[in-house]
Design a protein around this motif. Structure first.
Motif, PDB file in Angstrom:
ATOM      1  N   UNK A 127       0.852  -1.483   0.199  1.00  0.00           N
ATOM      2  CA  UNK A 127       0.190   0.056  -0.042  1.00  0.00           C
ATOM      3  C   UNK A 127       0.897   1.326  -0.093  1.00  0.00           C
ATOM      4  N   UNK A 128       1.952   1.265   0.829  1.00  0.00           N
ATOM      5  CA  UNK A 128       2.808   2.551   0.876  1.00  0.00           C
ATOM      6  C   UNK A 128       3.371   2.737  -0.251  1.00  0.00           C
ATOM      7  N   UNK A 129       4.175   1.478  -0.937  1.00  0.00           N
ATOM      8  CA  UNK A 129       4.753   1.734  -2.200  1.00  0.00           C
ATOM      9  C   UNK A 129       3.682   2.205  -3.413  1.00  0.00           C
ATOM     10  N   UNK A 130       2.725   1.796  -3.316  1.00  0.00           N
ATOM     11  CA  UNK A 130       1.448   2.364  -4.466  1.00  0.00           C
ATOM     12  C   UNK A 130       1.334   4.008  -4.110  1.00  0.00           C
ATOM     13  N   UNK A 131       1.209   4.260  -2.734  1.00  0.00           N
ATOM     14  CA  UNK A 131       0.768   5.644  -2.333  1.00  0.00           C
ATOM     15  C   UNK A 131       1.938   6.427  -2.664  1.00  0.00           C
ATOM     16  N   UNK A 132       3.246   6.104  -2.566  1.00  0.00           N
ATOM     17  CA  UNK A 132       4.299   6.968  -2.888  1.00  0.00           C
ATOM     18  C   UNK A 132       4.118   7.289  -4.372  1.00  0.00           C
ATOM     19  N   UNK A 133       3.983   6.368  -5.160  1.00  0.00           N
ATOM     20  CA  UNK A 133       3.975   6.776  -6.647  1.00  0.00           C
ATOM     21  C   UNK A 133       2.392   7.482  -6.907  1.00  0.00           C
ATOM     22  N   UNK A 134       1.546   7.395  -6.250  1.00  0.00           N
ATOM     23  CA  UNK A 134       0.315   7.928  -6.458  1.00  0.00           C
ATOM     24  C   UNK A 134       0.157   9.382  -6.176  1.00  0.00           C
ATOM     25  N   UNK A 135       0.708   9.694  -5.021  1.00  0.00           N
ATOM     26  CA  UNK A 135       0.719  10.964  -4.375  1.00  0.00           C
ATOM     27  C   UNK A 135       1.911  11.972  -5.036  1.00  0.00           C
ATOM     28  N   UNK A 136       2.690  11.354  -5.669  1.00  0.00           N
ATOM     29  CA  UNK A 136       3.882  12.162  -6.532  1.00  0.00           C
ATOM     30  C   UNK A 136       3.459  12.422  -8.062  1.00  0.00           C
ATOM     31  N   UNK A 137       2.405  12.143  -8.361  1.00  0.00           N
ATOM     32  CA  UNK A 137       1.872  12.466  -9.626  1.00  0.00           C
ATOM     33  C   UNK A 137       1.404  13.806  -9.809  1.00  0.00           C
ATOM     34  N   UNK A 138       1.674  14.652 -10.884  1.00  0.00           N
ATOM     35  CA  UNK A 138       1.243  15.940 -10.855  1.00  0.00           C
ATOM     36  C   UNK A 138      -0.302  15.996 -10.983  1.00  0.00           C
ATOM     37  N   UNK A 139      -0.819  17.004 -10.190  1.00  0.00           N
ATOM     38  CA  UNK A 139      -2.257  16.997  -9.713  1.00  0.00           C
ATOM     39  C   UNK A 139      -3.057  16.377  -8.777  1.00  0.00           C
TER      40      UNK A 139
END
Length: 519
Positions: free
Chosen positions: A232-244
């Motif tokens: 979950x944390x791995x996917x969150x790191x990628x998700x929250x660093x996307x533009x917008x």
């Protein structure tokens, strides 16, 4: 054969959290939040967990640990200890009320079953509720495993880079999401492909249970639950660093007064019972393997925290990415299998992130399916005796596996419609009336989740809050020797909540999901 126990408190907490953290958290919670105001829904959900869900969970743990028996024998024993047979009359009245409600919907089979319940509850009392809980748990697993099979298939799609359909260059995320939704629709309409994933998922569930409590469920939970949160944390790191992505975070975590409504409150209440697996006898079963020196208040608190944390983390993994690519957060149940493939398609190393996400989803599904099957297995082990010996776990798991697989096959071949089970469609229309949905899958989901679970959860609160009574039950919330370590108002608050607040909440959920409160 001696009865097993959890080897440690952490093993019990992780196993109980695993039973609660399932598709309700990772799949259903995000789309429910998306449809019901985001942060407002989250705030109401957290309050409902604290003041309604956790008191019921503590009550279920108490029943299991106090009796150390399967759910049928456990409920019967607690009722006998209470010395208040009048509660049986209340159960019979509730069952008669259910019969009237079913009759108004022309659901004649449930009407007959409810009328039989009037007699069963008057004669057998809460032991009969234990049978209902066991049947509901196995029925839920039969279609839950179908969704688990979808996840197995989507893991394969992610590994082979075929998650999103091939579209011309320059296709927008919305176009990819629409095409992904169409691909998913074609997939679930192909029962033979769905069958493969379903059987793999059921096999995973059965293998874990064959290991028993310590070497199966507890060992699995100690490995898979930390892995779930890491992914979950791995996917969150990628998700929250996307533009917008900031817009998605704000949508999930910022409540707004304009979004608050009675419907949002009722939806959050219903999600709490689904997410915490209340009324399914899972917590009673797991609690029956708990030592007296384990603190139930602490254990239930941790389970509630982990369950809510998993739901929030799932939202953080999904909504920032959804907003980043400009998709609608209120996409409903198709959010995972329709919108998310478009999200991963727009990401750098999308197949890697997609694989992580669906493996995480599979972990959550397996930990819950194991708990559902264990409810039936424990009943079979302890009630199918030969002389003075308990039944075999191997035989009990085999029987539960066979029952769920047979029911699940009907869900596999009628996920979208009744096309693969025309005879079953006629029987459903005749027996279930207005409760008959467009498929066996949806019929079973509606009947088990919207009708049976609220009834069994209400029966458990009546047993603990009114038959047993908070005054006698509350001292057992604490571990042996810890009586002075918690303020006196904590058990009193629990008693008030389980006796008054939780039953009222359950009744409101039932009236809402069954349509009696309207929109």
């Amino acid at each position: 054969m001696t009865r097993e126990n959890w080897t440690s408190s952490i093993g019990f907490i992780l196993a109980s959290a695993g039973s609660a953290i399932g598709l309700g958290n990772i799949w259903k919670f995000p789309y429910m939040a998306g449809e019901n105001g985001g942060g407002t829904f989250v705030l109401v959900y957290v309050l409902c967990v604290a003041f309604i869900g956790l008191p019921v969970m503590c009550g279920e743990m108490l029943i299991g640990r106090h009796t150390r028996r399967n759910v049928i024998n456990a409920m019967g024993k607690v009722e006998r200890l209470s010395g208040r047979p009048a509660v049986r009359f209340v159960l019979s009245v509730l069952s008669a009320g259910m019969a009237v409600a079913f009759a108004t919907l022309h659901a004649w089979l449930p009407t007959v079953l409810a009328l039989l319940g009037v007699w069963a509850f008057a004669k057998k009392g809460f032991s009969a509720i234990g049978w209902v809980c066991t049947a509901v748990a196995l029925a839920i697993l039969s279609y839950y495993a179908v969704i688990g099979g979808w996840i197995v298939d989507y893991i394969w799609r992610a590994l082979t880079c075929t998650l999103a359909p091939a579209l011309p260059d320059g296709a927008t995320a919305a176009e990819v999401a629409k095409a992904s939704g169409a691909v998913f629709g074609d997939y679930v309409a192909n029962p033979w492909r769905v069958l493969v994933g379903f059987l793999i998922f059921m096999a995973l569930t059965g293998v874990v249970l064959l290991g028993g409590i310590q070497k199966g469920i507890e060992r699995m939970s100690k490995v898979l639950m930390p892995a779930l949160f890491i992914l979950l944390l791995v996917v969150i790191v990628r998700s929250v660093t996307l533009p917008g992505a900031a817009a998605g975070i704000e949508f999930l975590l910022k409540p707004t007064a304009a979004a608050l409504s009675p419907k949002v409150v009722l939806m959050a209440l219903g999600q709490v019972f689904f997410s915490l697996s209340l009324g399914m006898a899972i917590t009673v079963t797991y609690g029956s393997y708990l030592h007296k020196e384990h603190n139930i208040l602490r254990a239930a608190g941790w389970v509630g925290v982990l369950d809510t944390l998993a739901a929030l983390l799932a939202g953080l993994a999904i909504f920032p990415a959804v907003f980043a690519v400009g998709l609608d957060p209120s996409s409903g149940p198709g959010l995972i299998f329709g919108a998310l493939p478009a999200v991963f398609d727009a990401m750098w190393l999308g197949p890697v992130w997609a694989t992580c996400f669906f493996v995480m989803l599979l972990i959550a599904a397996v930990t819950s399916s194991v708990a559902l099957l264990e409810c039936g297995a424990t009943v079979f082990i302890e009630r199918w005796r030969r002389g003075h010996k308990r039944g075999s776990r191997k035989h009990a798991v085999a029987v539960g596996f066979a029952l769920c697989t047979l029911m699940g096959l009907m869900a596999v071949f009628s996920t979208n419609d009744w096309g693969g089970c025309a005879a079953l469609e006629k029987a459903a229309a005749l027996c279930m009336g207005q409760l008959a949905h467009d498929s066996w899958f949806n019929l079973l989901d509606n009947f088990a989740s919207n009708w049976c679970l609220p009834f069994t959860a209400l029966a458990i609160t009546l047993l603990v809050g009114w038959a047993w009574g908070p005054r006698r039950a509350a001292p057992e919330l604490l571990a042996a020797g810890e009586e002075g370590r918690f303020p006196a108002w904590v058990p009193r608050l629990w008693g008030f909540l389980v006796r008054w607040v939780s039953p009222i909440g359950i009744v409101l959920v039932f009236l809402s999901v069954s349509g009696f409160l309207g929109e």
